[in-house]
Design an enzyme around this catalytic site. Structure first.
Site, PDB file in Angstrom:
ATOM      1  N   ASP A  85      61.501  47.247  22.277  1.00 18.17           N
ATOM      2  CA  ASP A  85      61.456  46.340  23.436  1.00 18.17           C
ATOM      3  C   ASP A  85      61.989  44.962  23.058  1.00 18.17           C
ATOM      4  OD1 ASP A  85      59.036  46.139  21.838  1.00 18.17           O
ATOM      5  OD2 ASP A  85      58.312  44.736  23.348  1.00 18.17           O
ATOM      6  N   GLU A 149      56.001  45.644  21.660  1.00 15.97           N
ATOM      7  CA  GLU A 149      55.629  44.649  20.661  1.00 15.97           C
ATOM      8  C   GLU A 149      55.607  43.242  21.251  1.00 15.97           C
ATOM      9  OE1 GLU A 149      56.097  41.726  17.389  1.00 15.97           O
ATOM     10  OE2 GLU A 149      57.419  42.081  19.104  1.00 15.97           O
TER      11      GLU A 149
END
Length: 448
Positions: A85, A149
């Site tokens: 991400d 994250e």
């Protein structure tokens, strides 16, 4: 062991290009869906796992939260923790499409090139090089990849509910030579209601707690356009007015180094406090503006090893007379979390506002003289010839905190520009190649 990095370089760039093309920005989290962090995150994870499976690795997908790529044998696991991400690009001015890999002047430019798709690819190629050389690790080597994250790491929380924790490992998501300590991480909100006489109609600034906002927008019930334009000129700030919307432009930065950015929201609140002060603008300028270390809130703590506390206003939302101010705080000692909570409550109570603590924790520390740190430092020094730069601690929070004996390891080299979370994010091609080599040698030394 022979490391033929150039042989794999073209493949690495194609793989990175594909991963960058996925817009893996969290829209919203829905644990009931097949794509809990959005379709793009799901597809990016599926792609890299299928790619690795074709290369002969064992792969696993944990409900599209996270997955792993594995080779080697043995009971112990070396975990390499990376994420797919990325943070949003809204409010940032890019010179190229952030979701198309652009190579120019030796730079690999694109969202995720440095944080963390470039390092993820480097770690994967390191594993592939070793595997194709016939190396069989005496431990399982797992490249564990998450999809959340940047927004709380719910991905690995889910993953480690179902799978064992590695005995040791590293996360290629920070700086070289090595980071053995990470500050405690607190996110919290100031909440309240505007008084009837306050002129802010709505206010939008930021969409992530862990980014210094580069743009802020405000509508007010008074015509202060000429005053705003004069203010911008006097202060040498960047901004404009579009219709009835007052816009300020700052400089984005990672929340662990807020002093390297310029918070666009601060510009608008400084303007209000100078031209048309209100209760909220007074509170904001008294406790928050231009204070990356929490001095105004009286929590500017410092530790000799973990360094200074940092405080970032990442989110400002005002609508229908209700406001939320979201803050990301990196605290050098776990024992100080309660003190920070007390300090913000004192400030809020003085104005009859409320506080809301969203998350705390994440303090992480690994013995800098232990086997893991010593081995990784030896590899770094052998490859780079840099024996002067010492291992460090940071305010950033990485996946390393999930494993008791894990550290953050690269990819940013000493002296390089920190481009994480900002426009025109890039990784130098030479650094990409060097990261592959460092990670390949590190895996070898840790599992031979």
């Amino acid at each position: 062991m022979e490391y033929k990095i150039e042989k794999y370089l073209e493949e690495g760039l194609l793989l990175l290009s594909k991963l960058i093309s996925y817009k893996t920005v969290l829209d919203h989290f829905d644990p009931k869906k097949d794509a809990p962090f959005g379709e793009e995150n799901k597809h990016a994870l599926k792609f890299i796992l299928e790619y690795a499976k074709k290369d002969g690795f064992l792969v696993l997908n944990e409900k599209n939260y996270a997955g792993h790529i594995e080779f080697g044998k043995g009971k112990e696991i070396l975990g390499i923790l990376a994420h797919l991400d990325v943070v949003p690009v809204e409010g940032q001015t890019w010179n190229t499409n952030p979701f198309i890999l652009h190579i120019e002047d030796g730079k690999l430019i694109g969202r995720g090139a440095m944080d963390d798709k470039g390092p993820l690819v480097a770690a994967y190629l390191a594993m592939k090089i070793l595997k194709e050389q016939g190396f069989v690790p005496n431990k399982k080597v797992r490249l564990i990849m998450g999809c959340d994250e940047e927004s709380g790491s719910r991905c690995l929380q889910q993953y480690f509910k179902a799978h064992e924790l590695p005995e040791f490992g590293f996360s290629p998501d920070a700086e070289f030579p090595l980071i053995y300590g990470e500050k405690s991480h607190m996110t919290y909100n100031f909440l309240g209601t505007l008084e009837e006489t306050e002129i802010i109609l709505d206010f939008e600034c930021g969409n992530r707690y862990n980014v210094v906002p580069a743009m802020a927008k405000m509508r007010i019930s008074r015509d202060l356009k000429q005053e705003y334009l004069s203010f911008l000129e006097k202060k040498n700030y960047k901004g404009t007015i579009e219709g009835e919307t007052y816009i300020a432009y700052g400089i984005a930065s990672h929340a662990m180094v807020p002093h390297k950015g310029l918070n666009a929201g601060f510009i608008l609140f400084e303007f209000l406090q100078e031209v048309y002060p209100t209760k909220l603008s007074e509170f904001f300028t008294k406790y928050l503006t231009f204070d990356p270390f929490g001095k105004k809130l009286d929590y500017a703590f410092y530790d000799e090893e973990m360094k200074e506390l940092t405080s970032n206003v990442g989110l400002i939302q005002i609508k229908d007379k209700k406001f939320k101010i979201g803050i990301d705080c990196r605290i050098p000692k776990e024992s100080l979390e309660n003190v920070v909570a007390e300090k913000i409550k004192i400030a809020a109570d003085a104005y009859h506002y409320k506080t809301e603590i969203l998350s705390t924790g994440g303090f992480h520390y690994v013995d800098p003289k232990g086997f893991l740190v010593s081995t990784l430092m030896k590899v770094y020094q052998e490859v780079t010839k840099d024996t002067a730069t010492q291992p460090m601690t940071i305010g950033g929070g990485t996946y390393a905190k999930f494993i008791k004996n894990a550290v953050a390891y690269g990819p940013m080299l000493p002296g390089r520009e920190d481009v994480c979370h900002i426009a025109n994010e890039y990784m130098l091609l030479e650094d990409f190649k060097q990261a592959i080599l460092i990670y390949a040698k590190a895996i070898y030394e840790l599992t031979k």
